[in-house]
Design a protein around this motif. Structure first.
Motif, PDB file in Angstrom:
ATOM      1  N   GLN A  69     134.892  84.166 -43.184  1.00 18.93           N
ATOM      2  CA  GLN A  69     133.564  84.379 -43.753  1.00 18.93           C
ATOM      3  C   GLN A  69     133.646  84.739 -45.232  1.00 18.93           C
ATOM      4  O   GLN A  69     132.896  84.202 -46.056  1.00 18.93           O
ATOM      5  CB  GLN A  69     132.835  85.477 -42.972  1.00 18.93           C
ATOM      6  CG  GLN A  69     132.476  85.075 -41.548  1.00 18.93           C
ATOM      7  CD  GLN A  69     131.966  86.247 -40.731  1.00 18.93           C
ATOM      8  OE1 GLN A  69     132.472  87.361 -40.846  1.00 18.93           O
ATOM      9  NE2 GLN A  69     130.977  86.002 -39.882  1.00 18.93           N
ATOM     10  N   ILE A 110     134.230  81.788 -47.449  1.00 21.34           N
ATOM     11  CA  ILE A 110     133.022  80.993 -47.687  1.00 21.34           C
ATOM     12  C   ILE A 110     132.118  81.682 -48.700  1.00 21.34           C
ATOM     13  O   ILE A 110     131.593  81.051 -49.622  1.00 21.34           O
ATOM     14  CB  ILE A 110     132.277  80.749 -46.356  1.00 21.34           C
ATOM     15  CG1 ILE A 110     133.132  79.863 -45.435  1.00 21.34           C
ATOM     16  CG2 ILE A 110     130.912  80.111 -46.607  1.00 21.34           C
ATOM     17  CD1 ILE A 110     132.558  79.677 -44.045  1.00 21.34           C
ATOM     18  N   TYR A 111     131.938  82.997 -48.549  1.00 20.81           N
ATOM     19  CA  TYR A 111     131.082  83.747 -49.472  1.00 20.81           C
ATOM     20  C   TYR A 111     131.630  83.671 -50.902  1.00 20.81           C
ATOM     21  O   TYR A 111     130.867  83.465 -51.859  1.00 20.81           O
ATOM     22  CB  TYR A 111     130.982  85.214 -49.049  1.00 20.81           C
ATOM     23  CG  TYR A 111     130.455  85.439 -47.648  1.00 20.81           C
ATOM     24  CD1 TYR A 111     129.546  84.559 -47.062  1.00 20.81           C
ATOM     25  CD2 TYR A 111     130.882  86.552 -46.897  1.00 20.81           C
ATOM     26  CE1 TYR A 111     129.078  84.768 -45.782  1.00 20.81           C
ATOM     27  CE2 TYR A 111     130.400  86.770 -45.617  1.00 20.81           C
ATOM     28  CZ  TYR A 111     129.508  85.881 -45.058  1.00 20.81           C
ATOM     29  OH  TYR A 111     129.048  86.095 -43.778  1.00 20.81           O
ATOM     30  N   LEU A 160     128.265  71.339 -46.323  1.00 21.67           N
ATOM     31  CA  LEU A 160     128.969  72.341 -45.522  1.00 21.67           C
ATOM     32  C   LEU A 160     128.189  72.743 -44.281  1.00 21.67           C
ATOM     33  O   LEU A 160     128.718  72.705 -43.160  1.00 21.67           O
ATOM     34  CB  LEU A 160     129.258  73.571 -46.388  1.00 21.67           C
ATOM     35  CG  LEU A 160     130.016  74.723 -45.709  1.00 21.67           C
ATOM     36  CD1 LEU A 160     131.388  74.261 -45.254  1.00 21.67           C
ATOM     37  CD2 LEU A 160     130.134  75.905 -46.669  1.00 21.67           C
ATOM     38  N   THR A 198     133.575  68.948 -48.190  1.00 21.98           N
ATOM     39  CA  THR A 198     132.924  69.314 -49.431  1.00 21.98           C
ATOM     40  C   THR A 198     133.846  69.029 -50.595  1.00 21.98           C
ATOM     41  O   THR A 198     134.974  68.575 -50.422  1.00 21.98           O
ATOM     42  CB  THR A 198     132.560  70.808 -49.409  1.00 21.98           C
ATOM     43  OG1 THR A 198     133.769  71.571 -49.334  1.00 21.98           O
ATOM     44  CG2 THR A 198     131.677  71.148 -48.219  1.00 21.98           C
ATOM     45  N   THR A 210     137.134  74.635 -47.868  1.00 22.06           N
ATOM     46  CA  THR A 210     136.030  75.436 -47.350  1.00 22.06           C
ATOM     47  C   THR A 210     135.648  75.072 -45.925  1.00 22.06           C
ATOM     48  O   THR A 210     135.413  75.946 -45.089  1.00 22.06           O
ATOM     49  CB  THR A 210     134.797  75.289 -48.252  1.00 22.06           C
ATOM     50  OG1 THR A 210     135.180  75.537 -49.606  1.00 22.06           O
ATOM     51  CG2 THR A 210     133.714  76.264 -47.842  1.00 22.06           C
ATOM     52  N   TYR A 234     137.373  76.735 -42.937  1.00 32.63           N
ATOM     53  CA  TYR A 234     136.959  78.121 -42.684  1.00 32.63           C
ATOM     54  C   TYR A 234     135.716  78.150 -41.794  1.00 32.63           C
ATOM     55  O   TYR A 234     135.587  79.017 -40.922  1.00 32.63           O
ATOM     56  CB  TYR A 234     136.678  78.846 -44.001  1.00 32.63           C
ATOM     57  CG  TYR A 234     137.913  79.182 -44.783  1.00 32.63           C
ATOM     58  CD1 TYR A 234     138.869  80.061 -44.263  1.00 32.63           C
ATOM     59  CD2 TYR A 234     138.144  78.631 -46.045  1.00 32.63           C
ATOM     60  CE1 TYR A 234     140.011  80.378 -44.992  1.00 32.63           C
ATOM     61  CE2 TYR A 234     139.281  78.939 -46.769  1.00 32.63           C
ATOM     62  CZ  TYR A 234     140.213  79.815 -46.238  1.00 32.63           C
ATOM     63  OH  TYR A 234     141.348  80.131 -46.945  1.00 32.63           O
ATOM     64  N   LEU A 235     134.807  77.195 -42.011  1.00 34.10           N
ATOM     65  CA  LEU A 235     133.632  77.128 -41.157  1.00 34.10           C
ATOM     66  C   LEU A 235     134.027  76.797 -39.726  1.00 34.10           C
ATOM     67  O   LEU A 235     133.471  77.355 -38.772  1.00 34.10           O
ATOM     68  CB  LEU A 235     132.663  76.081 -41.703  1.00 34.10           C
ATOM     69  CG  LEU A 235     131.332  75.951 -40.946  1.00 34.10           C
ATOM     70  CD1 LEU A 235     130.510  77.232 -41.081  1.00 34.10           C
ATOM     71  CD2 LEU A 235     130.538  74.751 -41.456  1.00 34.10           C
ATOM     72  N   THR A 291     126.966  84.242 -40.965  1.00 33.51           N
ATOM     73  CA  THR A 291     127.584  83.567 -42.107  1.00 33.51           C
ATOM     74  C   THR A 291     126.577  82.689 -42.837  1.00 33.51           C
ATOM     75  O   THR A 291     126.483  82.710 -44.072  1.00 33.51           O
ATOM     76  CB  THR A 291     128.770  82.710 -41.636  1.00 33.51           C
ATOM     77  OG1 THR A 291     129.671  83.500 -40.869  1.00 33.51           O
ATOM     78  CG2 THR A 291     129.507  82.103 -42.826  1.00 33.51           C
ATOM     79  N   SER A 317     125.085  83.440 -46.570  1.00 31.80           N
ATOM     80  CA  SER A 317     125.329  82.407 -47.575  1.00 31.80           C
ATOM     81  C   SER A 317     124.036  82.029 -48.286  1.00 31.80           C
ATOM     82  O   SER A 317     124.004  81.837 -49.506  1.00 31.80           O
ATOM     83  CB  SER A 317     125.954  81.169 -46.915  1.00 31.80           C
ATOM     84  OG  SER A 317     127.226  81.469 -46.362  1.00 31.80           O
TER      85      SER A 317
END
Length: 455
Positions: free
Chosen positions: A28, A31-32, A54, A61, A66, A69-70, A85, A89
């Motif tokens: 998370q 991503i942030y 994303l 992307t 990235t 991670y999702l 998340t 975001s």
């Protein structure tokens, strides 16, 4: 098989290779951090395109690091973590765009969630899960809260509750379970809306006292119509020794040396002081006294502290509005049925004037009342809308940094028995040059205060 499925169909959510065992909070944060970096460096259009890839299309992307991670979050099968998340975001982008006043980008961000691809059938287990989770988010209260950030930019209000968005945002920024980004965004927007209402009310008050012209359109920020100006005059009329701020100041000075049990008794008398509606005052005294008699009994013989005043003020607000945040109290409905909404609003104002820190709690309770009636049409709940409009006007006049004054346009002396002709007065507003020095209980700082200067 569609093109987007070829990217994902080779990944089975039931498989958990070592790469997918990363710590969810770490995924998370990655991503942030990515979104925070690009929103500061990229054009808004490019950021929106990246967000869309994303979270909406779930495709590779620009930053190929990235998307995995999702997937770490998706393969953990924790929908709530995914929703958290996605929500955080959104608020990271909203906060940064709000700072630079890019309101169009905020609107476009919310519009991304209406992409038809979210309804498209897929045989990919990964895409199926992701699309279902995003659809669930769109149908959730979280998304309704997100939509509050674009209502202010719509030229036409579609529902009466939108006029009270400043209050609806309060529960978001006082909820400690929300992300810091969401709380900050909600607080900022709520304050901006209140500032806008303050400006619009002052402008309307000034211009409406003169004939309108084609070049100068007078827009009323309330739905009270021609009654607005007369209402403002009634609210401002109490000046000098018996003004609401001055009475609050005197009350706080008087209760500093008494114990908590005595304070509760004095509080009831303060709340009903100068209420002309006898039945209303009787109901307040009886019902509030019953509640306070059993409140914090262990402190009855102890000194009245700031903390006790705040806790007591919060409870009285609950008694007068809503205790469960689900529906109004019977007392709230009874009081509105017994008298003019202004009378109840003044009682709530009196509470704020002796403990300014209660205002956020009060506005959260107002939000709960708005939400309770949001499914009613505007015609069905005119009585509650009138209360909310009067509440907004009164709080703006007495708790903001704009001072309203009444000046009589008549030169002859008015007798004490003569009824006051509000049409003979004109309203003037200006920024306050100085603030009244208040006792510790009101200001939250210091231990003493000078008495107010009498006019």
């Amino acid at each position: 098989m569609t093109g987007d499925e070829t990217v994902h169909n080779n990944v089975d959510p039931s498989q958990k290779p070592e790469r997918l065992q990363r710590n969810i909070p770490q995924a998370q944060e990655a991503i942030y951090d990515f979104l925070l970096n690009i929103v500061k460096a990229w054009d808004a259009a490019d950021v929106l395109a990246e967000f869309k890839l994303l979270f909406i299309h779930h495709a590779n992307t620009i930053s190929s690091r990235t998307l995995p991670y999702l997937y770490d979050i998706v393969f953990s099968n924790q929908e709530q973590e995914f929703r958290h998340t996605l929500k955080r975001s959104c608020y990271i982008l909203i906060n940064n765009w709000d700072v630079v006043r890019n309101h169009q980008a905020i609107q476009q961000l919310v519009e991304l969630f209406s992409d038809p691809i979210l309804q498209r059938h897929t045989i990919s287990p990964t895409l199926k899960r992701l699309r279902e989770w995003v659809r669930n988010f769109v149908e959730s209260q979280d998304f309704q809260e997100l939509k509050l950030f674009v209502l202010r930019y719509e030229t036409r209000k579609t529902h009466w509750t939108e006029r009270f968005t400043a209050y609806l945002l309060v529960p978001q920024y006082i909820n400690l379970e929300n992300s810091i980004e969401q709380r900050q965004a909600a607080r900022n927007l709520s304050k901006q809306l209140q500032e806008q209402f303050k400006f619009d009310l002052a402008r309307y008050t000034a211009l409406s006292q003169f004939p309108a012209t084609a070049e100068r359109k007078i827009e009323n920020p309330t739905t009270l119509g021609d009654e607005t100006l007369r209402l403002i005059k009634r609210i401002v009329l109490r000046k000098g020794f018996f003004s609401y701020p001055n009475i609050a100041h005197i009350f706080l000075n008087q209760v500093q040396a008494i114990n908590y049990g005595q304070f509760k008794q004095s509080l009831v008398e303060y709340l009903i002081f100068s209420i002309e509606h006898h039945q209303f005052a009787t109901t307040i005294k009886q019902r509030i006294s019953e509640q306070l008699d059993s409140l914090y009994l262990d402190y009855n013989h102890q000194p009245t502290t700031n903390a006790l005043i705040l806790r007591t003020a919060n409870r009285v607000v609950d008694y007068l509005t809503t205790e469960n945040t689900q529906e109004p109290t019977s007392l709230f409905i009874l009081l509105l049925s017994q008298g003019n909404p202004l009378t109840l609003v003044i009682v709530l104002l009196k509470i704020v004037l002796i403990c300014r820190h209660v205002r956020t709690h009060l506005e959260a309770r107002i939000a709960a009342i708005v939400q309770h009636y949001e499914h009613c049409s505007e015609s069905e709940c005119q009585w509650i809308i009138q209360f909310l409009e009067i509440f907004s006007i009164t709080m703006t006049i007495y708790t903001e940094n704009v001072e309203y004054s009444l000046v009589s346009m008549k030169h002859q002396q008015q007798s004490a028995s003569e009824a006051i002709d509000l049409n003979a007065f004109r309203i003037f507003s200006q920024l306050k040059q100085s603030q009244l020095t208040l006792p510790e209980s009101l200001s939250g700082e210091g231990t003493s205060a000078s008495p107010p200067t009498q006019p």
